[in-house]
Design an enzyme around this catalytic site. Structure first.
Site, short mmCIF file in Angstrom:
data_model
loop_
_atom_site.label_atom_id
_atom_site.label_comp_id
_atom_site.label_asym_id
_atom_site.label_seq_id
_atom_site.Cartn_x
_atom_site.Cartn_y
_atom_site.Cartn_z
N ASP A 258 0.86 -1.20 0.00
CA ASP A 258 0.00 0.00 0.00
C ASP A 258 0.89 1.24 0.00
OD1 ASP A 258 -3.22 0.53 1.01
OD2 ASP A 258 -1.79 2.20 1.13
N ILE A 259 0.49 2.24 -0.77
CA ILE A 259 1.29 3.47 -0.90
C ILE A 259 1.25 4.31 0.39
CG2 ILE A 259 -0.48 5.06 -1.80
CD1 ILE A 259 1.57 5.78 -4.03
N ASN B 198 -12.80 -3.45 2.45
CA ASN B 198 -13.75 -2.36 2.56
C ASN B 198 -14.69 -2.40 1.36
OD1 ASN B 198 -12.48 -1.33 4.90
ND2 ASN B 198 -10.95 -0.30 3.65
N GLU C 62 -12.39 3.23 -1.10
CA GLU C 62 -11.97 4.38 -1.90
C GLU C 62 -11.72 4.01 -3.35
OE1 GLU C 62 -8.51 5.90 0.07
OE2 GLU C 62 -9.62 6.36 1.91
N VAL C 63 -11.18 2.82 -3.57
CA VAL C 63 -10.86 2.39 -4.93
C VAL C 63 -11.83 1.28 -5.34
CG1 VAL C 63 -9.09 1.48 -6.47
CG2 VAL C 63 -8.43 2.97 -4.56
N HIS D 107 -10.14 -5.29 -3.47
CA HIS D 107 -8.80 -5.52 -2.92
C HIS D 107 -8.94 -5.90 -1.46
CE1 HIS D 107 -9.84 -1.25 -2.60
NE2 HIS D 107 -9.19 -1.25 -1.44
N HIS E 124 -6.96 -5.91 2.14
CA HIS E 124 -5.83 -5.33 2.88
C HIS E 124 -5.31 -6.40 3.84
CE1 HIS E 124 -6.82 -0.90 2.21
NE2 HIS E 124 -7.98 -1.47 1.88
P1 AMP Z 1 -9.84 1.28 0.27
O1 AMP Z 1 -10.15 2.48 1.11
O2 AMP Z 1 -10.15 -0.02 0.93
O3 AMP Z 1 -10.43 1.42 -1.12
O4 AMP Z 1 -8.26 1.27 0.11
C1 AMP Z 1 -7.57 1.90 -0.93
C2 AMP Z 1 -6.10 1.79 -0.59
O5 AMP Z 1 -5.35 1.97 -1.78
C3 AMP Z 1 -5.60 2.83 0.42
O6 AMP Z 1 -5.05 2.16 1.56
C4 AMP Z 1 -4.53 3.60 -0.37
O7 AMP Z 1 -3.43 3.98 0.42
C5 AMP Z 1 -4.15 2.60 -1.44
N1 AMP Z 1 -3.61 3.15 -2.67
C6 AMP Z 1 -4.12 4.16 -3.43
N2 AMP Z 1 -3.36 4.36 -4.50
C7 AMP Z 1 -2.36 3.45 -4.46
C8 AMP Z 1 -1.24 3.16 -5.29
N3 AMP Z 1 -1.01 3.86 -6.42
N4 AMP Z 1 -0.40 2.16 -4.93
C9 AMP Z 1 -0.63 1.46 -3.79
N5 AMP Z 1 -1.67 1.69 -2.97
C10 AMP Z 1 -2.52 2.69 -3.28
#
Ligand code: AMP
Length: 126
Positions: free
Chosen positions: A35-36, A97, A105-106, A110, A112
């Site tokens: 994770d970034i 999530n 968020e994405v 995925h 975690h």
């Molecule tokens: P979620 O809130 O479960 O959708 O988690 C999205 C996660 O993606 C967050 O923990 C971010 O830090 C992570 N994230 C967003 N962009 C990137 C990226 N380019 N590379 C790695 N992790 C990312």
């Protein structure tokens, strides 16, 4: 309603190789990378490569091969990082999530994997 996949999401771009990632493990149908914005000493994301928005989308529509691959990829990351208590590791938390209430968020499924310390309470107040 239904599962509407947006192929412009950031993980789709990572899977297409348009954005770099810090890969931990790759299988035929899954990709794991750091994770970034890590929220623990170990914070790895595991994605199915297929275009699935949420866990529900994946569970409902993925092939048996994809489901097996994703499940085993998560396990392989846990093994690789030495987190499994059955192998002497300290344990971990596995989170998916989902949607607005889940804080997703994405919009590409995925998982975690968080570990490397006591992760604390499962759900914060408020
Ligand atoms: P979620 O809130 O479960 O959708 O988690 C999205 C996660 O993606 C967050 O923990 C971010 O830090 C992570 N994230 C967003 N962009 C990137 C990226 N380019 N590379 C790695 N992790 C990312």
């Amino acid at each position: 309603m239904g599962y509407d996949y947006d192929s412009d999401n950031i993980f789709a771009k990572i899977l297409r190789g348009e954005i770099p990632n810090d890969t931990v493990l790759e299988t035929a149908h899954s990709l794991a990378f750091n994770d970034i914005g890590p929220q623990a000493p170990v914070h790895v994301l595991v994605l199915p490569k297929g275009a699935y928005v949420t866990w529900d989308h994946f569970a409902a529509e993925a092939s048996a091969e994809e489901v097996m691959d994703f499940t085993r990829a998560i396990h392989a990351v846990i093994e690789k990082l030495g987190l499994d208590p059955a192998s002497g590791g300290g344990g971990y938390r596995l989170i998916m999530n989902t949607g607005p209430d889940g804080g997703q968020e994405v919009a590409h499924l995925h998982a975690h994997i968080l570990g490397g310390k006591d992760i604390g309470k499962m759900v914060s107040d408020g």
